[in-house]
Scaffold this active site. Structure first.
Site, short mmCIF file in Angstrom:
data_model
loop_
_atom_site.label_atom_id
_atom_site.label_comp_id
_atom_site.label_asym_id
_atom_site.label_seq_id
_atom_site.Cartn_x
_atom_site.Cartn_y
_atom_site.Cartn_z
N SER A 153 0.87 -1.17 0.00
CA SER A 153 0.00 0.00 0.00
C SER A 153 0.91 1.23 0.00
O SER A 153 2.10 1.12 0.31
CB SER A 153 -0.85 -0.03 1.27
OG SER A 153 -1.36 1.26 1.56
N TYR A 166 -2.19 -0.98 10.26
CA TYR A 166 -2.28 -1.27 8.81
C TYR A 166 -1.00 -0.79 8.11
O TYR A 166 -0.39 -1.54 7.34
CB TYR A 166 -3.52 -0.58 8.22
CG TYR A 166 -3.70 -0.85 6.74
CD1 TYR A 166 -4.30 -2.01 6.30
CD2 TYR A 166 -3.25 0.07 5.79
CE1 TYR A 166 -4.45 -2.27 4.93
CE2 TYR A 166 -3.40 -0.17 4.43
CZ TYR A 166 -4.01 -1.34 4.01
OH TYR A 166 -4.15 -1.59 2.66
N1 LIG Z 1 -8.76 -1.24 -2.07
C1 LIG Z 1 -7.73 -0.41 -2.01
O1 LIG Z 1 -7.85 0.78 -2.32
C2 LIG Z 1 -6.38 -0.92 -1.55
C3 LIG Z 1 -5.30 -0.04 -1.57
C4 LIG Z 1 -4.04 -0.49 -1.16
C5 LIG Z 1 -3.88 -1.81 -0.74
N2 LIG Z 1 -4.95 -2.66 -0.71
C6 LIG Z 1 -4.71 -4.03 -0.28
O2 LIG Z 1 -5.27 -4.91 -1.24
C7 LIG Z 1 -5.66 -6.15 -0.62
C8 LIG Z 1 -7.10 -6.45 -0.95
O3 LIG Z 1 -7.90 -5.41 -0.40
P1 LIG Z 1 -9.41 -5.12 -0.86
O4 LIG Z 1 -9.51 -3.67 -1.02
O5 LIG Z 1 -9.80 -6.03 -1.94
O6 LIG Z 1 -10.14 -5.49 0.51
P2 LIG Z 1 -11.50 -6.28 0.81
O7 LIG Z 1 -12.50 -6.01 -0.24
O8 LIG Z 1 -11.81 -5.94 2.22
O9 LIG Z 1 -11.05 -7.80 0.70
C9 LIG Z 1 -10.17 -8.35 1.63
C10 LIG Z 1 -10.22 -9.84 1.51
O10 LIG Z 1 -9.41 -10.40 2.57
C11 LIG Z 1 -10.17 -11.41 3.22
N3 LIG Z 1 -9.80 -11.57 4.64
C12 LIG Z 1 -9.82 -10.63 5.59
N4 LIG Z 1 -9.50 -11.19 6.77
C13 LIG Z 1 -9.29 -12.51 6.55
C14 LIG Z 1 -8.96 -13.60 7.38
N5 LIG Z 1 -8.82 -13.47 8.70
N6 LIG Z 1 -8.83 -14.83 6.83
C15 LIG Z 1 -9.00 -14.99 5.50
N7 LIG Z 1 -9.32 -13.98 4.65
C16 LIG Z 1 -9.47 -12.76 5.18
C17 LIG Z 1 -11.60 -10.93 3.10
O11 LIG Z 1 -12.49 -11.99 3.34
P3 LIG Z 1 -14.06 -11.70 3.65
O12 LIG Z 1 -14.61 -11.13 2.39
O13 LIG Z 1 -14.58 -13.03 3.95
O14 LIG Z 1 -14.08 -10.74 4.77
C18 LIG Z 1 -11.63 -10.39 1.68
O15 LIG Z 1 -11.84 -11.43 0.76
C19 LIG Z 1 -5.39 -5.95 0.88
O16 LIG Z 1 -4.14 -6.51 1.22
C20 LIG Z 1 -5.35 -4.44 1.03
O17 LIG Z 1 -4.58 -4.05 2.13
C21 LIG Z 1 -6.19 -2.24 -1.11
#
Ligand SMILES: NC(=O)c1ccc[n+]([C@@H]2O[C@H](COP(=O)([O-])OP(=O)(O)OC[C@H]3O[C@@H](n4cnc5c(N)ncnc54)[C@H](OP(=O)(O)O)[C@@H]3O)[C@@H](O)[C@H]2O)c1
Length: 246
Positions: A153, A166
């Site tokens: 990130s 985070y």
């Molecule tokens: N979106 C952004 O703007 C952004 C920016 C920078 C970095 N990121 C990074 O990108 C990655 C994906 O993020 P996202 O935005 O797609 O987030 P998201 O929509 O919240 O998805 C996160 C995923 O991780 C799973 N997860 C969370 N806790 C877990 C656990 N204890 N065991 C197994 N699975 C778990 C969730 O499962 P459930 O659906 O079952 O909860 C979900 O499938 C993350 O590493 C995040 O830090 C995102």
């Protein structure tokens, strides 16, 4: 946006594990990898979400995926060993590992930061990545070439007020990626890199920025070129890098 045009068969005959594959960026990556020929192992904590992705992949006629319901927060070391055993028995190989699952925790100043939330975020965003990488490394080393992709990130290379565990967890993720990249360099065909997705329209982003109009952001599907590039052979020589998806 990262420019890369992947050949349709980029990931043919490869087995790729995606964590957090039920939602957001992980869901998009799982579908994208399957569309490019990979057999995808969908790991996540909410089985119904994984089943929906499974059904989408199957009805599109892509290679049959597999589901591993797994909570990265509560898992013990023997649970990780069981995953490695299952993959070795069912598939006999592993060519790619996308560490995508992540938790935001709560935003706020360090002096008010809840210690339980801190532990929870570090467990899912860092410790689970270490455990999964450790148990899957023997299989990855046996692949003709293997790619481990971590998710960082913008707050993983420059600390930002109120982003607490985070932000710290993403610094640790980049550190883990670099240590692995350096260890495997010259020793095996395993490369490791990280992606900084940039602001992307997902549930996590909406939680971090509740006042933002999600329609101003790219969808997870739009940032997939870099996910394909790092997983496929065109990035064979890339190791220890952090690439921006946008
Ligand atoms: N979106 C952004 O703007 C952004 C920016 C920078 C970095 N990121 C990074 O990108 C990655 C994906 O993020 P996202 O935005 O797609 O987030 P998201 O929509 O919240 O998805 C996160 C995923 O991780 C799973 N997860 C969370 N806790 C877990 C656990 N204890 N065991 C197994 N699975 C778990 C969730 O499962 P459930 O659906 O079952 O909860 C979900 O499938 C993350 O590493 C995040 O830090 C995102």
């Amino acid at each position: 946006m990262f420019e890369y045009q992947a050949p349709a068969n980029l990931l043919e005959n490869r087995v790729i594990l995606v964590t957090g594959a039920g939602d957001g960026i992980g869901r998009a990556a799982a579908l994208t990898y399957a569309r490019h020929g990979a057999t995808v192992i969908l790991l996540g904590r909410t089985t119904e979400k994984l089943e929906k992705v499974y059904d989408e992949i199957e009805s599109a006629g892509y290679p049959q995926p597999a589901i591993i319901p797994f909570n990265l927060e509560g898992a013990a070391p023997h649970d990780y060993d069981a995953i490695a055993d299952t993959i070795a028995q069912e598939f006999g190989r592993l060519d790619g590992l996308l560490h995508n699952a992540g938790l935001l925790g709560r935003l706020g100043p360090l002096f008010q930061y809840d210690p339980d939330t801190w532990q929870q975020v570090m467990q899912v965003n860092v410790n689970a990545e270490f455990m999964l990488t450790k148990v899957l490394l023997p299989l990855l080393r046996e692949a003709p070439e293997a790619s481990v992709v971590f998710t960082s990130s913008s707050v993983g290379s420059k600390g930002r007020a109120h982003w607490g565990a985070y932000s710290v967890s993403k610094f640790a993720t980049e550190g883990l990626m670099q240590v692995l990249a350096d260890e495997e360099d010259g020793l095996s065909q395993v490369r490791s890199n990280a992606i900084n997705p940039g602001a992307t329209r997902t549930a996590m982003r909406a939680k971090a920025y509740p006042g933002e109009d999600p329609n101003t952001l790219p969808a997870a599907e739009d940032i997939m070129p870099v996910y394909l590039y790092l997983m496929g052979s065109d990035s064979r020589e890339v190791n220890g890098q952090v690439l921006k998806a946008q």
